[in-house]
Write a protein that holds these residues in place. Structure first.
Motif, PDB file in Angstrom:
ATOM      1  N   SER A  18    -105.225  70.027  23.276  1.00  0.00           N
ATOM      2  CA  SER A  18    -104.390  68.982  23.819  1.00  0.00           C
ATOM      3  C   SER A  18    -104.597  68.724  25.305  1.00  0.00           C
ATOM      4  N   SER A  19    -105.443  69.550  25.956  1.00  0.00           N
ATOM      5  CA  SER A  19    -105.705  69.369  27.388  1.00  0.00           C
ATOM      6  C   SER A  19    -106.865  68.412  27.605  1.00  0.00           C
ATOM      7  N   GLY A  20    -106.904  67.339  26.802  1.00  0.00           N
ATOM      8  CA  GLY A  20    -108.025  66.422  26.859  1.00  0.00           C
ATOM      9  C   GLY A  20    -108.185  65.739  28.199  1.00  0.00           C
ATOM     10  N   GLY A  21    -107.077  65.310  28.804  1.00  0.00           N
ATOM     11  CA  GLY A  21    -107.169  64.647  30.097  1.00  0.00           C
ATOM     12  C   GLY A  21    -107.752  65.541  31.167  1.00  0.00           C
ATOM     13  N   SER A  22    -107.354  66.812  31.177  1.00  0.00           N
ATOM     14  CA  SER A  22    -107.869  67.753  32.179  1.00  0.00           C
ATOM     15  C   SER A  22    -109.364  67.974  32.003  1.00  0.00           C
ATOM     16  N   ALA A  23    -109.812  68.174  30.754  1.00  0.00           N
ATOM     17  CA  ALA A  23    -111.233  68.405  30.502  1.00  0.00           C
ATOM     18  C   ALA A  23    -112.067  67.191  30.856  1.00  0.00           C
ATOM     19  N   VAL A  24    -111.589  66.005  30.498  1.00  0.00           N
ATOM     20  CA  VAL A  24    -112.330  64.780  30.778  1.00  0.00           C
ATOM     21  C   VAL A  24    -112.406  64.528  32.277  1.00  0.00           C
ATOM     22  N   ALA A  25    -111.316  64.768  33.000  1.00  0.00           N
ATOM     23  CA  ALA A  25    -111.322  64.579  34.451  1.00  0.00           C
ATOM     24  C   ALA A  25    -112.368  65.461  35.114  1.00  0.00           C
ATOM     25  N   VAL A  26    -112.448  66.715  34.688  1.00  0.00           N
ATOM     26  CA  VAL A  26    -113.433  67.636  35.271  1.00  0.00           C
ATOM     27  C   VAL A  26    -114.843  67.223  34.865  1.00  0.00           C
ATOM     28  N   ALA A  27    -115.034  66.885  33.587  1.00  0.00           N
ATOM     29  CA  ALA A  27    -116.361  66.499  33.115  1.00  0.00           C
ATOM     30  C   ALA A  27    -116.874  65.245  33.804  1.00  0.00           C
ATOM     31  N   ALA A  28    -115.968  64.334  34.139  1.00  0.00           N
ATOM     32  CA  ALA A  28    -116.348  63.067  34.775  1.00  0.00           C
ATOM     33  C   ALA A  28    -116.406  63.168  36.292  1.00  0.00           C
ATOM     34  N   ALA A  29    -116.190  64.374  36.839  1.00  0.00           N
ATOM     35  CA  ALA A  29    -116.136  64.589  38.284  1.00  0.00           C
ATOM     36  C   ALA A  29    -115.001  63.805  38.921  1.00  0.00           C
ATOM     37  N   ALA A  30    -113.937  63.573  38.145  1.00  0.00           N
ATOM     38  CA  ALA A  30    -112.734  62.916  38.647  1.00  0.00           C
ATOM     39  C   ALA A  30    -111.664  63.945  39.007  1.00  0.00           C
ATOM     40  N   ALA A  31    -112.031  65.212  39.060  1.00  0.00           N
ATOM     41  CA  ALA A  31    -111.228  66.322  39.570  1.00  0.00           C
ATOM     42  C   ALA A  31    -112.198  67.458  39.808  1.00  0.00           C
ATOM     43  N   THR A  32    -112.005  68.189  40.886  1.00  0.00           N
ATOM     44  CA  THR A  32    -112.891  69.334  41.130  1.00  0.00           C
ATOM     45  C   THR A  32    -112.585  70.457  40.151  1.00  0.00           C
ATOM     46  N   PHE A  33    -111.313  70.639  39.828  1.00  0.00           N
ATOM     47  CA  PHE A  33    -110.919  71.505  38.717  1.00  0.00           C
ATOM     48  C   PHE A  33    -109.567  71.050  38.225  1.00  0.00           C
ATOM     49  N   ALA A  34    -109.153  71.594  37.093  1.00  0.00           N
ATOM     50  CA  ALA A  34    -107.876  71.205  36.506  1.00  0.00           C
ATOM     51  C   ALA A  34    -107.266  72.399  35.789  1.00  0.00           C
ATOM     52  N   LEU A  35    -105.977  72.286  35.497  1.00  0.00           N
ATOM     53  CA  LEU A  35    -105.304  73.265  34.651  1.00  0.00           C
ATOM     54  C   LEU A  35    -104.946  72.625  33.326  1.00  0.00           C
ATOM     55  N   GLY A  36    -104.991  73.437  32.281  1.00  0.00           N
ATOM     56  CA  GLY A  36    -104.537  73.029  30.967  1.00  0.00           C
ATOM     57  C   GLY A  36    -103.688  74.112  30.355  1.00  0.00           C
ATOM     58  N   THR A  37    -103.245  73.894  29.141  1.00  0.00           N
ATOM     59  CA  THR A  37    -102.543  74.926  28.383  1.00  0.00           C
ATOM     60  C   THR A  37    -103.247  75.094  27.049  1.00  0.00           C
ATOM     61  N   ASP A  38    -103.078  76.279  26.456  1.00  0.00           N
ATOM     62  CA  ASP A  38    -103.807  76.637  25.243  1.00  0.00           C
ATOM     63  C   ASP A  38    -102.865  77.384  24.315  1.00  0.00           C
ATOM     64  N   THR A  39    -102.560  76.760  23.164  1.00  0.00           N
ATOM     65  CA  THR A  39    -101.675  77.355  22.166  1.00  0.00           C
ATOM     66  C   THR A  39    -102.426  77.618  20.869  1.00  0.00           C
ATOM     67  N   GLY A  40    -103.402  76.750  20.576  1.00  0.00           N
ATOM     68  CA  GLY A  40    -104.257  76.963  19.417  1.00  0.00           C
ATOM     69  C   GLY A  40    -105.705  76.637  19.726  1.00  0.00           C
ATOM     70  N   GLY A  41    -106.000  76.485  21.025  1.00  0.00           N
ATOM     71  CA  GLY A  41    -107.346  76.134  21.452  1.00  0.00           C
ATOM     72  C   GLY A  41    -107.381  74.996  22.442  1.00  0.00           C
ATOM     73  N   SER A  42    -106.238  74.634  23.002  1.00  0.00           N
ATOM     74  CA  SER A  42    -106.109  73.371  23.738  1.00  0.00           C
ATOM     75  C   SER A  42    -106.771  73.333  25.100  1.00  0.00           C
ATOM     76  N   ILE A  43    -107.248  74.470  25.613  1.00  0.00           N
ATOM     77  CA  ILE A  43    -108.132  74.473  26.779  1.00  0.00           C
ATOM     78  C   ILE A  43    -109.581  74.483  26.314  1.00  0.00           C
ATOM     79  N   ARG A  44    -109.893  75.373  25.379  1.00  0.00           N
ATOM     80  CA  ARG A  44    -111.288  75.596  24.986  1.00  0.00           C
ATOM     81  C   ARG A  44    -111.860  74.459  24.150  1.00  0.00           C
ATOM     82  N   VAL A  45    -111.052  73.858  23.288  1.00  0.00           N
ATOM     83  CA  VAL A  45    -111.561  72.762  22.447  1.00  0.00           C
ATOM     84  C   VAL A  45    -112.032  71.588  23.305  1.00  0.00           C
ATOM     85  N   PRO A  46    -111.199  71.020  24.184  1.00  0.00           N
ATOM     86  CA  PRO A  46    -111.698  69.901  24.994  1.00  0.00           C
ATOM     87  C   PRO A  46    -112.776  70.326  25.982  1.00  0.00           C
TER      88      PRO A  46
END
Length: 467
Positions: free
Chosen positions: A149-177
């Protein structure tokens, strides 16, 4: 190279050497957000003026030698479950449309104290209850899911629209995106990073962690985030200052890498399997010893994950679900209503299964230092795809497929790191997951960093930008 293209570690070095001002870096990232957001929709809120003021303060401090550490002046984005005083925490839901946080969450306060500049809040699947983040587009192909569910954070980092981001992970929500967008995502040990001030999905399973360009960047962020907070009942009594940064050098002599003989390579796309097995071979070439391991209690993973998450989510939303059910999206509402049908006995059996699974995993991890496996069984699917059909004729929903390989680390609470290990034939990123013993983040990061040092440096995703 533009400032927004720098990794966290590289930007920190430039700021420390006074070759780059925090103001220049923040302005560069904000300009990048303005150019990428029309296409990606990674952000719920962009806090431009707040970020610029933080950058000016960081620049003044740097000129007087008052650097706060490696995150000084670094732009960060926070998943919109994480409270920042005076800023909306919407959880990407109409339920929270008018909510403003009264105080900082623990992680937001720690990042602010470390000198970061908040550039915005990123989209989540509504209340983190999903694996796709439908409002956000994949950084590599906007026709595909971002992951959640941390799709926005992953996309922002991947697009260089954030130097880093935080997400949360309950069933994979950091690692999946992270895997679907070609960035690094770390789910720490359960209880290592406090969750006070973070909207809950499932208190037995929720974790907070970083999404970054590199493994070294994740280590730098963890050195700031980790540490006890009595306001989180699950917070571990760990030291508040640990340097997680791995040493340079790719020698893994003496490290035992577990390669699953079951579960993690079942119903996995051949290109994903090939990329992960190639990466594990590279770990062996660096000196690691590959050891076959049996994943314990694999048949109980899905039932345990849903048996914990569904009733806890329903309990959290019980009052609002009664008073304003129409404000939830249809997919979330049906899950919340289903949770009310689960019995106390079912929930207690899931908790017992979690305890037994954790004990069995700890015994397995006595045999190896890390386990290497795919993060997700397939790369990012098309946004309109709902089902994956495997060659043997079996099928599963996209969400079930994405959660299947990431859920064990949430159930057992062990640290898990997703590292990019290549692309499929369509150019979509593939992730490898490294899982370790509780509180063994340093080992997981060491192995991930060693692999990363042997592959070409990754740039940002080739995002189409507004002119």
């Amino acid at each position: 190279m533009q400032p927004y293209e720098l990794s966290l570690a590289a930007a920190a070095d430039e700021i420390r050497a006074r070759r780059l001002s925090p103001v220049e870096l923040v302005d560069s990232v904000l300009d990048r957000i303005a150019r990428t957001e029309p296409g990606l929709q990674a952000y719920v809120t962009v806090t431009a003026e707040r970020a610029r003021e933080s950058a000016r303060e960081s620049a003044r401090a740097a000129t007087t030698g008052q650097m706060k550490g490696p995150l000084h002046g670094i732009p960060v984005a926070l998943k919109d479950l994480i409270d920042v005083a005076g800023v909306a925490t919407t959880a990407s839901s109409q339920v929270r449309a008018d909510h403003r946080a009264a105080a900082d969450s623990t992680v937001a306060a720690r990042l602010a104290a470390a000198g970061t500049a908040l550039v915005g809040k990123t989209h989540t699947h509504e209340f983190a209850y999903g694996l796709t983040t439908p409002q956000t587009r994949n950084a590599w192909d906007p026709s595909r899911v971002a992951g959640g569910s941390s799709g926005g954070s992953a996309v922002a980092v991947a697009a260089a629209a954030a130097t880093f981001a935080l997400g949360t992970d309950t069933g994979g929500s950091i690692r999946v995106p992270a895997a679907l967008n070609g960035v690094v995502g770390l789910k720490p040990t359960y209880g290592l990073v406090p969750r006070h001030g973070v909207t809950s999905l499932s208190w037995s399973l929720d974790h907070v962690g970083p999404l970054t360009r590199t493994v070294e960047d994740a280590a730098l962020v963890m050195s700031v985030l980790a540490g006890h907070d009595p306001r989180d009942p699950a917070s571990l009594p760990t030291p508040s200052s640990v340097d997680y940064r791995p040493l340079s050098g790719a020698d893994l002599t003496g490290v035992r890498v577990g390669v699953p003989r079951n579960y993690y390579f079942e119903h996995v796309d051949p290109e994903v399997e090939a990329a992960v097995r190639s990466a594990t071979a590279q770990l062996e070439a660096l000196g690691a010893t590959l050891v076959e391991v049996e994943i314990p209690m694999a048949r109980y993973v899905q039932a345990t994950q849903w048996g914990l998450m569904v009733p806890e989510a329903t309990a959290y939303h019980e009052r609002t679900l009664r008073s304003a059910p129409e404000q939830y999206g249809a997919d979330i509402r049906v899950l919340l209503e289903a949770g009310a049908l689960m019995s106390a006995g079912d929930y207690l059996r899931a908790q017992r299964a979690r305890t037994l699974m954790r004990q069995a995993w700890l015994r397995m991890l006595d045999e190896v230092d890390v386990v290497a496996a795919p993060t997700v069984p397939v790369t990012a699917v098309r946004s309109d795809q709902e089902v994956i059909v495997w060659p043997d004729g079996t099928s599963e929903s996209v969400s079930d497929a994405y959660v299947r390989l990431s859920a064990p680390a949430d159930i057992t609470g062990v640290p898990a790191l997703s590292v990019p290990v290549g692309h499929d034939g369509a150019g979509m990123p593939i992730g490898m997951q490294l899982l370790g013993r509780p509180l063994a983040e340093a080992m997981v990061l060491r192995v991930g960093h060693a692999y990363e040092e042997t592959v070409p440096a990754r740039g940002h995703a080739p995002v189409a930008v507004a002119s």
